[in-house]
Design a protein around this motif. Sequence first.
Motif, PDB file in Angstrom:
ATOM      1  N   UNK A  28       4.222   8.254   5.503  1.00  0.00           N
ATOM      2  CA  UNK A  28       3.556   8.440   6.787  1.00  0.00           C
ATOM      3  C   UNK A  28       2.143   7.889   6.665  1.00  0.00           C
ATOM      4  N   UNK A  29       1.764   7.042   7.623  1.00  0.00           N
ATOM      5  CA  UNK A  29       0.452   6.395   7.600  1.00  0.00           C
ATOM      6  C   UNK A  29      -0.307   6.800   8.854  1.00  0.00           C
ATOM      7  N   UNK A  30      -1.538   7.272   8.680  1.00  0.00           N
ATOM      8  CA  UNK A  30      -2.322   7.730   9.822  1.00  0.00           C
ATOM      9  C   UNK A  30      -2.644   6.567  10.752  1.00  0.00           C
ATOM     10  N   UNK A  68      -2.408   7.905   3.806  1.00  0.00           N
ATOM     11  CA  UNK A  68      -0.953   7.761   3.772  1.00  0.00           C
ATOM     12  C   UNK A  68      -0.388   8.849   2.872  1.00  0.00           C
ATOM     13  N   UNK A  69       0.800   9.339   3.221  1.00  0.00           N
ATOM     14  CA  UNK A  69       1.442  10.401   2.450  1.00  0.00           C
ATOM     15  C   UNK A  69       2.839   9.933   2.070  1.00  0.00           C
ATOM     16  N   UNK A  70       3.110   9.947   0.776  1.00  0.00           N
ATOM     17  CA  UNK A  70       4.392   9.493   0.239  1.00  0.00           C
ATOM     18  C   UNK A  70       5.195  10.681  -0.267  1.00  0.00           C
ATOM     19  N   UNK A  71       6.455  10.781   0.183  1.00  0.00           N
ATOM     20  CA  UNK A  71       7.400  11.769  -0.330  1.00  0.00           C
ATOM     21  C   UNK A  71       8.553  11.013  -0.992  1.00  0.00           C
ATOM     22  N   UNK A 115       2.310  -0.541   5.676  1.00  0.00           N
ATOM     23  CA  UNK A 115       1.440  -0.086   6.748  1.00  0.00           C
ATOM     24  C   UNK A 115      -0.009   0.154   6.383  1.00  0.00           C
ATOM     25  N   UNK A 116      -0.419  -0.099   5.126  1.00  0.00           N
ATOM     26  CA  UNK A 116      -1.809   0.091   4.736  1.00  0.00           C
ATOM     27  C   UNK A 116      -2.645  -1.128   5.123  1.00  0.00           C
ATOM     28  N   UNK A 135      -6.310  -1.441  -4.055  1.00  0.00           N
ATOM     29  CA  UNK A 135      -6.297  -1.925  -2.676  1.00  0.00           C
ATOM     30  C   UNK A 135      -4.967  -1.603  -1.995  1.00  0.00           C
ATOM     31  N   UNK A 136      -5.003  -1.635  -0.677  1.00  0.00           N
ATOM     32  CA  UNK A 136      -3.767  -1.488   0.065  1.00  0.00           C
ATOM     33  C   UNK A 136      -2.770  -2.557  -0.323  1.00  0.00           C
ATOM     34  N   UNK A 137      -3.262  -3.768  -0.583  1.00  0.00           N
ATOM     35  CA  UNK A 137      -2.383  -4.858  -1.012  1.00  0.00           C
ATOM     36  C   UNK A 137      -1.680  -4.504  -2.316  1.00  0.00           C
TER      37      UNK A 137
END
Length: 741
Positions: A659-661, A667-670, A689-690, A714-716
Amino acid sequence: MPVTSLNRRAACLSLLGGMAALAVPFRSDADARFDERIKVFRLDGDGVTYAFGIDSVGQIQALHWGGSLAVDDPLPAAPNPSDFSGFDRANSVTPLEYVAFGGGLVTEPSLKVAFPDGGRDLVLRYAGHEMTAEGIRVRLKDISAEVHVELTYGMDKATGMLSRSARVYNRTRRPLRIDQMAAATLNLPFADDYELHYLTGRWAGEWTVQKRPLEAGSTVLESRLGMTGSQNNPWFAVGRKDVSEEENGPVWFGALAWSGSWRMVFEKDILGQSRITAGYNPFDFAYLLKPGESLETPVFYAGYSPDGMGGASRRMHRFQRTVILPGAPAPKLRPVLYNSWEATEFAVTEQGQVALAEKAATLGVERFVMDDGWFGKRNNDRAGLGDWTVNREKFPQGLTPLIRRVRELGMEFGLWVEPEMVNPDSDLYRAHPDWVINFKGRPRSEGRNQMVLNLARKEVCDYIIKSLDLLLSENDIAFLKWDHNRSWSEPGWPERPVAEQQRLYVDYTRNLYAILAEIRRRHPRVEIESCAGGGGRVDLGIMRFSDQVWPTDNTDPFDRLKMRDGFSQAYMPGVMMAWVTASPNWVNKRSTSLEYRFLSAMQGCLGIGDNLNHWTPDEFATAKRLIAEYKAMRATVQRGDLYRLISPQDNSPRSATLSVSGTRRQAVLFAFLHSSSKFETAPRIQLRGLEPQTRYAVRAIAGTVADDTPKVASGAYWMNHGVKLPLRGDFQAAACVFDAV
């Protein structure tokens, strides 16, 4: 929202008079244009263009539904219709927006009527249009009879979601019977490799993802239950086989906003053209319109995504959040709740509920909900439904002492109700046995020892509103869990003239919406959860009045992974209630750790349904820690963009969601592992999505990350290189939060 211009019958039905604006429940802000020269309409929003035109004989033809076109791109005029053969007339092989049964039609009609003289031929032609604040309104009329149809089109600019509905007017001098009526027919661009995605299920086994090719002939999804139903959900998505994937390829999708019996028909005609028709289920359906009356359909919402099934889901979620839900465009975050059902079942007492509330408060629970058993003679499921007065044997001073204590503990108070039902063993049924849906002189079937009240009747609506209004006025109640534990049987309404009895199929659901709207109007602070024996009534119609939904009675945390995957195809995680319950779970006798159960439930709206009297100090500590973590990230989970990174379908040993705000700052990873074997190495999970250039710090809130994982990258890096979570064993889980730094 279906609204008719029927002769209102005081109280309950008078409420509906103020609800006409709900027929199109959002003000269309998309670009809407009409090219007078070529007689073409178009709507544009968020990378989507929908276009249709008037052909040479006055029919409304589909021209384009898909990716956006430039404003000055030429659109062709609707072509001249022509027969394919003597067996296949023009109206059966032309991609029409709304077609009546008549003129030799052999494909699925949008509308079918019967005249008093036995005639059933209806041929609709263009009669005018208006460009309105809601979008476009197109008027059609039969070639001779004074039967008029109004088509309403709207589009949400922010999501490109199309809304379509229809209203038929009887302006003849005689009654007219509606035998079949759809909100719309949607025509897909021509392709020979379409694949239909849809959701099926049953009690404790809802939200199963199904796929099948769209082949010659028809595929029918429906409910005949008088309610939405678990067997099929009124949602669909159509992609192209081996082209449309989770994050790539075109997907056309939609949902019918109706909580009664419904039907969707997916056709591929003799020329290979595909179309979708959705609306009221014609099974056992007959709606008599007197002269001057009209009937409107539910709204059929539809969208297009170039970004696969994931992109389609995210558009649908965003649309629900910003347009459909109460409080839109910014609905309240769902509080962490505790529900007492599994701890006490029907054996509720003031002392017992206070003890549970005191334990729940220590965990950080924000809403305490007392479930079934508090009212009437409700000591089991065989008595009391319909008698919405507090059981004074269980609560000698009423609910006030319990609610006061819950409030002192810093929590809101909620209550379970099932207002649409009645037990034969109840004061209500003994006084009004005629208030249930029934066929005169025939057996009255019971399900779960109860029958269905006829909400189409004025006095039933009045009783429900009065009972709930009194309950909410006398008590500080913030939340109602609104349950519905059986479908219809013997769908009769013997008090009405025979020709009008089947109006029940429309009037019941329409009045349900009116009751919910009135309760919310009188008590605007009260929130509502829609429940129907689990996920039997989840749709865009009920969601306009429900802050959250109960997707299934199955609380097994592993089963919930697949169910959540299916649910999220159509509906946003921010309305999906999920409880942490006992282990072994009652469904499968499966044992899982408390941490695993929490992580499974934390992917939606978190609740606890276990018996806290049986918990150990270590379990209280674990729950308190994870609830605090959930509160810190729930805005991202409930309102963020969902990415289904690894699917739990097809017996996959692993699954993962992200889930990405909306700001891309969190972001939250499960991640979940069913079981490992042969010393397998865990794969890296690549995020989506980052912001590529933003740097994110990773923090494990359950489980661990691999030793070589950087603390900040980084998001990348997180999207292209990924993160490794070393899960081994059976029913293992981990969760990480990525925060921008």
